[in-house]
Design a protein around this motif. Structure first.
Motif, PDB file in Angstrom:
ATOM      1  N   MET A  27     -10.644   4.946  -2.067  1.00 17.86           N
ATOM      2  CA  MET A  27      -9.609   4.758  -1.070  1.00 17.86           C
ATOM      3  C   MET A  27      -9.781   3.370  -0.448  1.00 17.86           C
ATOM      4  N   SER A  28      -8.744   2.579  -0.524  1.00 11.49           N
ATOM      5  CA  SER A  28      -8.841   1.222   0.012  1.00 11.49           C
ATOM      6  C   SER A  28      -8.514   1.212   1.502  1.00 11.49           C
ATOM      7  N   LYS A  29      -9.178   0.334   2.198  1.00 14.67           N
ATOM      8  CA  LYS A  29      -8.978   0.213   3.637  1.00 14.67           C
ATOM      9  C   LYS A  29      -7.809  -0.748   3.890  1.00 14.67           C
ATOM     10  N   ARG A  30      -6.825  -0.285   4.675  1.00 13.26           N
ATOM     11  CA  ARG A  30      -5.674  -1.125   4.998  1.00 13.26           C
ATOM     12  C   ARG A  30      -6.060  -2.123   6.071  1.00 13.26           C
ATOM     13  N   LYS A  31      -5.415  -3.289   6.030  1.00 16.42           N
ATOM     14  CA  LYS A  31      -5.668  -4.320   7.013  1.00 16.42           C
ATOM     15  C   LYS A  31      -4.326  -4.758   7.602  1.00 16.42           C
ATOM     16  N   LEU A  32      -4.298  -4.893   8.914  1.00 18.85           N
ATOM     17  CA  LEU A  32      -3.081  -5.325   9.595  1.00 18.85           C
ATOM     18  C   LEU A  32      -2.948  -6.833   9.471  1.00 18.85           C
ATOM     19  N   THR A  33      -1.914  -7.271   8.735  1.00 22.96           N
ATOM     20  CA  THR A  33      -1.673  -8.696   8.527  1.00 22.96           C
ATOM     21  C   THR A  33      -0.198  -9.001   8.739  1.00 22.96           C
ATOM     22  N   ARG A  34       0.108 -10.273   8.958  1.00 24.76           N
ATOM     23  CA  ARG A  34       1.499 -10.697   9.016  1.00 24.76           C
ATOM     24  C   ARG A  34       2.070 -10.664   7.609  1.00 24.76           C
ATOM     25  N   SER A  35       3.306 -10.220   7.482  1.00 22.06           N
ATOM     26  CA  SER A  35       3.933 -10.101   6.178  1.00 22.06           C
ATOM     27  C   SER A  35       4.351 -11.470   5.652  1.00 22.06           C
TER      28      SER A  35
END
Length: 67
Positions: A1-9
């Motif tokens: 399971m990959s960890k999501r990261k909050l980034t600008r699109s």
């Protein structure tokens, strides 16, 4: 399971990609995020200036997504 990261699109952007990044992170439409953001900020603070400052801070703190 990959960890999501909050980034600008980098794909879903109008100005800095901050709202698009939030939409991609939470799986929501950018329009829905904008409506929620405006209702919450105007309801809590009652000022467009606060809305701009929060957007500016978020765009500075979020890193750019790699395309």
């Amino acid at each position: 399971m990959s960890k999501r990261k909050l980034t600008r699109s980098s794909d879903n952007r109008v100005i800095a990609g901050t709202i698009g990044g939030l939409g991609e992170y939470f799986g929501l439409n950018r329009t829905l995020i904008n409506i929620i953001r405006i209702v919450v900020v105007l309801g809590a603070f009652g000022s467009w200036g606060i809305l701009f400052i929060i957007y500016l801070i978020a765009s500075l703190l979020m890193t750019q997504a790699k395309s």
